[in-house]
Design an enzyme around this catalytic site. Structure first.
Site, short mmCIF file in Angstrom:
data_model
loop_
_atom_site.label_atom_id
_atom_site.label_comp_id
_atom_site.label_asym_id
_atom_site.label_seq_id
_atom_site.Cartn_x
_atom_site.Cartn_y
_atom_site.Cartn_z
NE ARG A 92 -4.04 -2.32 1.72
CZ ARG A 92 -4.42 -2.45 2.71
NH1 ARG A 92 -4.42 -1.91 4.21
NH2 ARG A 92 -5.86 -3.29 2.56
CE LYS A 141 -20.41 -16.17 8.67
NZ LYS A 141 -20.34 -15.60 9.28
N GLY A 180 -8.16 -7.57 -1.45
CA GLY A 180 -8.78 -8.38 0.36
C GLY A 180 -8.30 -9.45 -0.20
N GLY A 186 -13.20 -4.10 0.37
CA GLY A 186 -14.19 -2.91 0.97
C GLY A 186 -15.19 -2.44 0.07
#
Length: 406
Positions: A37, A208, A363, A387
């Site tokens: 980053r 999920k 992610g 996100g």
């Protein structure tokens, strides 16, 4: 969306920059191989000083739990980040031990044109993430006053989906623009959301299905093919009547998934589900077997898509012109269950080489590329914000982006 160039001549001006430096720090230094980053921020942090600006950077690290207005926390200090950033920029980066206090004011006052400073972790001030507008606005005003900022540049893509003081409210107080990283992220991701070249294939994984429901709902109106892997695949397989054993299952989402499958059929969107799985008797245990989905034992759990599925997914990606990938196909951290993710990643690399535009949604997918030793250059764009990229693909309006469009 306004860019740095729209701000005009920056000579002698003070530019407040919001970056995303939420990296892993171990033993007082940025952990080796975890400065991605910081590297991604270099284009903006080189461009602004080259234009004669005095650059003041804000960023966060972790989730400190402050009280009052500013609470120093040695466990979450950005001091090691300042040291690594200095090495990457090839020049000193001054570090302020507070955010808007005496250290910040003195540090900024000492800056000359072309020099860079980093303020302490913005999240040590509880107002940064407050749900109360007035609290965030007060912090933003103090930041502007302490730094004397003439302009604001938003370059932390990983936080633009949050309405936070240093992301959203500061941009409302002084002329603001997107940094090179944020501009590149939005431009790249928009190619997968606005009139994508077709066929448009989306690969979804992760644990999920409930985490991806808004994304799937949006993709049913955009994508041509949706490939499902990871833990979420078992809810889809169960919805089709398959035995899933002890695999991760969200039983309360089965009817929703059935509805998505029906809607996809009506709209001509191809859903591609695994045809085989790699199983274990317990999570992260040794491989128990590889089974077609119709033959999965009731006493085992699936931890990866199988080799037939990997080949199927790669074939479904081969002719795609746009590809978006969000989420691994299995427990890739364990080499026994990494083959599915690697097969899909290689399929995307091959399609990209053949002319597809590919976006990796940050992610765990971005982590998997590193862990599996794949060439990052094989993908058109790897996002720095999981996100934020997910919400853009969902079609949401991101506060930190919309505020730059006024």
């Amino acid at each position: 969306m306004k860019t740095i160039e729209s701000l005009g001549d920056l000579t002698g001006k003070t530019v407040l920059v919001r970056s995303d430096f939420n990296v892993k720090v171990k033993d007082g230094v940025v952990a080796p191989g975890n400065d991605g980053r910081l590297v991604a921020a270099l284009p903006t942090l080189n461009k602004l000083p080259a234009g004669g600006a005095r650059v003041v950077v804000t960023a966060h690290l972790g989730r400190p739990a402050p009280s009052g207005t500013f609470t120093p926390d040695p466990a979450f200090t950005l001091a090691p980040v300042a040291e690594r950033l200095s090495e990457l920029l090839g020049k000193p980066v001054a570090f302020a031990t507070d955010l808007t206090g005496e250290s910040a004011k003195a540090t900024v006052a000492a800056l000359g044109p072309g020099e860079v400073a980093l303020l302490e972790n913005v999240r040590m001030d509880p107002r940064e993430t407050s749900k109360v507008d007035a609290d965030r606005e007060a912090e933003a005003a103090e930041l502007i006053a302490a730094t004397g900022a003439d302009f604001f540049v938003s370059d932390g893509f990983g936080v633009v989906h949050r309405k936070q003081a240093s992301v959203y409210d500061v941009a409302r107080l002084v002329p603001a623009a997107a940094g090179d990283l944020v501009f590149k992220e939005v431009d790249s991701l928009s190619k997968a959301t606005t009139n994508p070249a077709r066929p448009y294939a989306v690969v979804l994984g992760g644990a999920k299905v409930s985490d991806k429901l808004p994304l799937i709902a949006n993709l049913l109106n955009v994508a041509d093919r949706i490939l499902i892997g990871g833990g979420m695949m078992f809810t889809f397989l169960k919805a089709q009547g398959h035995e899933v054993g002890k695999s991760l299952l969200e039983a309360d989402q089965i009817e929703t998934v059935k509805g998505y499958l029906a809607t996809a059929a009506e709209k001509g969107v191809e859903f591609v589900l695994p045809v085989d799985v790699v199983t274990a008797a317990e999570f992260n245990g040794p491989v128990a077997g590889t089974y077609d989905v119709a033959d999965m034992p009731s006493g085992e759990m699936g931890l990866d898509i199988g080799p037939k599925s990997g080949a199927l997914f790669a074939a479904k990606l081969a002719d795609a012109k746009t590809i978006a990938w969000n989420g691994p196909m299995g427990v890739f951290e364990n080499g026994d269950y990494a083959a599915g993710t690697k097969a899909v990643a290689q399929g995307i690399i091959d399609a990209t080489a053949a002319g597809a535009f590919s976006v990796v949604g940050g992610g765990d997918s971005a982590t998997a590329i590193k862990v599996l030793g794949l060439d990052e250059a094989g993908f058109s764009h790897i996002s720095t914000g999981g996100g934020a990229s997910l919400e853009l693909l969902e079609g949401k309006v991101l506060p930190g982006i919309s505020v730059l469009e006024g």
